[in-house]
Design a protein around this motif. Structure first.
Motif, PDB file in Angstrom:
ATOM      1  N   ALA A 141       0.822  -1.216   0.000  1.00 42.42           N
ATOM      2  CA  ALA A 141       0.000   0.000   0.000  1.00 42.42           C
ATOM      3  C   ALA A 141       0.855   1.266   0.000  1.00 42.42           C
ATOM      4  CB  ALA A 141      -0.935  -0.002   1.200  1.00 42.42           C
ATOM      5  N   TRP A 142       1.978   1.227   0.702  1.00 41.08           N
ATOM      6  CA  TRP A 142       2.800   2.435   0.859  1.00 41.08           C
ATOM      7  C   TRP A 142       3.372   2.923  -0.471  1.00 41.08           C
ATOM      8  CZ3 TRP A 142       1.439   3.729   5.457  1.00 41.08           C
ATOM      9  CH2 TRP A 142       1.234   2.727   6.433  1.00 41.08           C
ATOM     10  N   SER A 143       3.578   2.021  -1.421  1.00 44.38           N
ATOM     11  CA  SER A 143       4.212   2.422  -2.689  1.00 44.38           C
ATOM     12  C   SER A 143       3.320   3.342  -3.522  1.00 44.38           C
ATOM     13  CB  SER A 143       4.555   1.158  -3.502  1.00 44.38           C
ATOM     14  OG  SER A 143       3.364   0.480  -3.890  1.00 44.38           O
ATOM     15  N   MET A 144       2.041   3.454  -3.188  1.00 45.70           N
ATOM     16  CA  MET A 144       1.124   4.300  -3.944  1.00 45.70           C
ATOM     17  C   MET A 144       1.137   5.748  -3.472  1.00 45.70           C
ATOM     18  SD  MET A 144      -2.146   1.705  -4.245  1.00 45.70           S
ATOM     19  CE  MET A 144      -2.895   2.637  -5.580  1.00 45.70           C
ATOM     20  N   LEU A 145       1.839   6.019  -2.357  1.00 38.90           N
ATOM     21  CA  LEU A 145       1.848   7.367  -1.806  1.00 38.90           C
ATOM     22  C   LEU A 145       3.026   8.167  -2.347  1.00 38.90           C
ATOM     23  CD1 LEU A 145       1.011   6.645   1.944  1.00 38.90           C
ATOM     24  CD2 LEU A 145      -0.562   7.142   0.051  1.00 38.90           C
ATOM     25  N   ARG A 146       2.739   9.440  -2.640  1.00 38.79           N
ATOM     26  CA  ARG A 146       3.790  10.364  -3.068  1.00 38.79           C
ATOM     27  C   ARG A 146       4.135  11.310  -1.924  1.00 38.79           C
ATOM     28  NH1 ARG A 146       0.842  10.994  -8.455  1.00 38.79           N
ATOM     29  NH2 ARG A 146      -0.398  12.578  -7.376  1.00 38.79           N
TER      30      ARG A 146
END
Length: 421
Positions: A416-421
């Protein structure tokens, strides 16, 4: 506003808001009944997240009616009552009693009930609910700590909760498309049925049901049945807006997972997160009840953890362990002890620099957002079916992924964390 939605828990509300936003409606989610100061004028749909799934039926009715009144004042033309895709309830309610009350509120005499969500393995055939191909009463839901589901026949389940007559629109009518479904609705109404369970095995079925039901003053179901509503409201020739999934702007800060669900999906997600090296602290309900462990214990542990990656605090346990704790502490008391502690931890997180949160479990999510004073959310990209990233609209600036306990792939807590900028 085209659609006002009332969800019986927070993660279910987020699931529905995602569905509507993805299908092209400008959607806002509120935590609790929206107040008069919240500007909803630009929203096509508003989803009100309640915490009414497991409370007393009369209290659930009162909360749902208050939400319906607020949505009506904000201009909602139609209402949608959203509950879990596993029809979580008991023989006392709350799906039947709330549906009854909302039918009366809308001055209507007919609605449908369809919890199907094929993307997450929930299908309905001949009125029976299946979870990943297994009858509901044989799935892990049979051991749910608050709403154990021991009957897969939704006509029977719902009929035990309501004095209204419950009927069925079966696969053959649904497969034939929207016109056949509308005809089936009329047939069932003529037979004296006021609520009908509707079969659905595919997304195509859900879209057809949505098109057929769009003019009903009240629709009830899981988020899947809302799939066809935006197209009906837009009209056949209007394009849907697109949902971008190439990243989501989030406030800079630390990352944390709070897991209160004991579902099989969340248990596996916790196991994998620990296996992959995410620092983890388990909250033992018995230690919390005795005072041996407190929220301050957890906060001291957090202060000692690295700041360059996510951390995990969880109370997740096996069904046998949950039942043992419930026998000792009482079913409701055991859950409340954990929720209270997680809420106390959550309230301190912004001050410790945590701005990116994954929360697992509907009851846990409700407790956490209340502790954080979050009252409205914008909807971001989908992480897994039914679970988007969201961002708070007021108060502390937070990115939140509010996950139903049963939802998400095994690696959800990692990816999930990889989708945050």
């Amino acid at each position: 506003m085209k659609l006002g939605c009332i969800a019986d828990d927070l993660t279910g509300a987020t699931d529905l808001a995602l569905m509507l936003a993805r299908e092209g409606l400008r959607t806002v989610q509120t935590i609790g009944v929206p107040g008069p100061d919240l500007d909803l004028s630009q929203a096509d749909a508003v989803v009100v997240a309640l915490k009414s799934r497991t409370i007393a039926a009369q209290e659930a009715i009162e909360q749902s009616q208050a939400a319906a009144e607020a949505l009506g004042k904000a201009g909602a033309r139609n209402l949608f009552f959203k509950y879990c895709s596993t029809f979580d309830s008991t023989d006392e309610g709350n799906i039947g009693p709330v549906a009854e009350a909302l039918l009366a509120f809308t001055e209507s005499d007919f609605t449908l009930a369809c919890p199907a969500f094929p993307a997450n393995g929930r299908t309905v055939y001949k009125g029976h609910l299946f979870v990943n191909g297994v009858p509901l009463h044989e799935s892990s839901m049979k051991d749910h700590p608050l709403t154990p589901m021991r009957d897969s026949n939704l006509v029977r389940v719902l009929q035990r909760q309501t004095k209204l007559s419950v009927g069925l629109v079966a696969f053959e009518d649904v497969e034939a498309g929207p016109d056949a479904i509308r005809s089936a609705f009329e047939r069932e109404k003529a037979a004296g049925h006021q609520i009908v369970i509707v079969d659905a095995l595919t997304d195509g079925h859900l879209r057809a049901i949505g098109l057929a039901a769009a003019d009903l003053p009240l629709i009830t179901g899981g988020s899947g049945v809302a799939m066809g509503l935006p197209a009906a409201y837009r009209g056949k020739n209007a394009p849907a807006s697109s949902q971008h999934s190439d990243g989501f702007d989030a406030p800079a800060g630390r990352e944390i997972i709070l897991a209160g669900s004991c579902s099989s999906a969340t248990r596996r997600q916790v196991e994998i997160a620990i296996e992959r090296g995410i620092p983890a602290l388990r909250l033992d309900p018995m230690a919390l009840a005795s005072g041996e462990v407190t929220s301050q214990t957890a906060l001291a542990w957090l202060a000692a953890q690295p700041t360059n990656g996510p951390v995990l605090i969880y109370s997740t346990a096996s069904p046998d362990d949950v039942q043992d704790v419930q026998r000792k502490l009482g079913r409701m008391n055991a859950g409340e002890i954990v929720e209270t502690t997680l809420a106390q931890i959550a309230s301190a997180l912004p001050g410790l620099g945590f701005t990116r949160l994954i929360v697992a479990g509907g009851e846990t999510s409700g407790a956490v957002v209340k502790a954080l004073s979050v009252d409205a959310l914008t909807i971001g990209p989908e992480i897994d079916p039914g679970v988007p990233w969201t961002r708070s609209l007021a108060g502390a600036d937070l990115a939140l992924a509010l996950k139903s306990g049963n939802f998400g792939a095994p690696d959800f807590f990692l990816k999930a964390w990889s989708m945050l900028r």
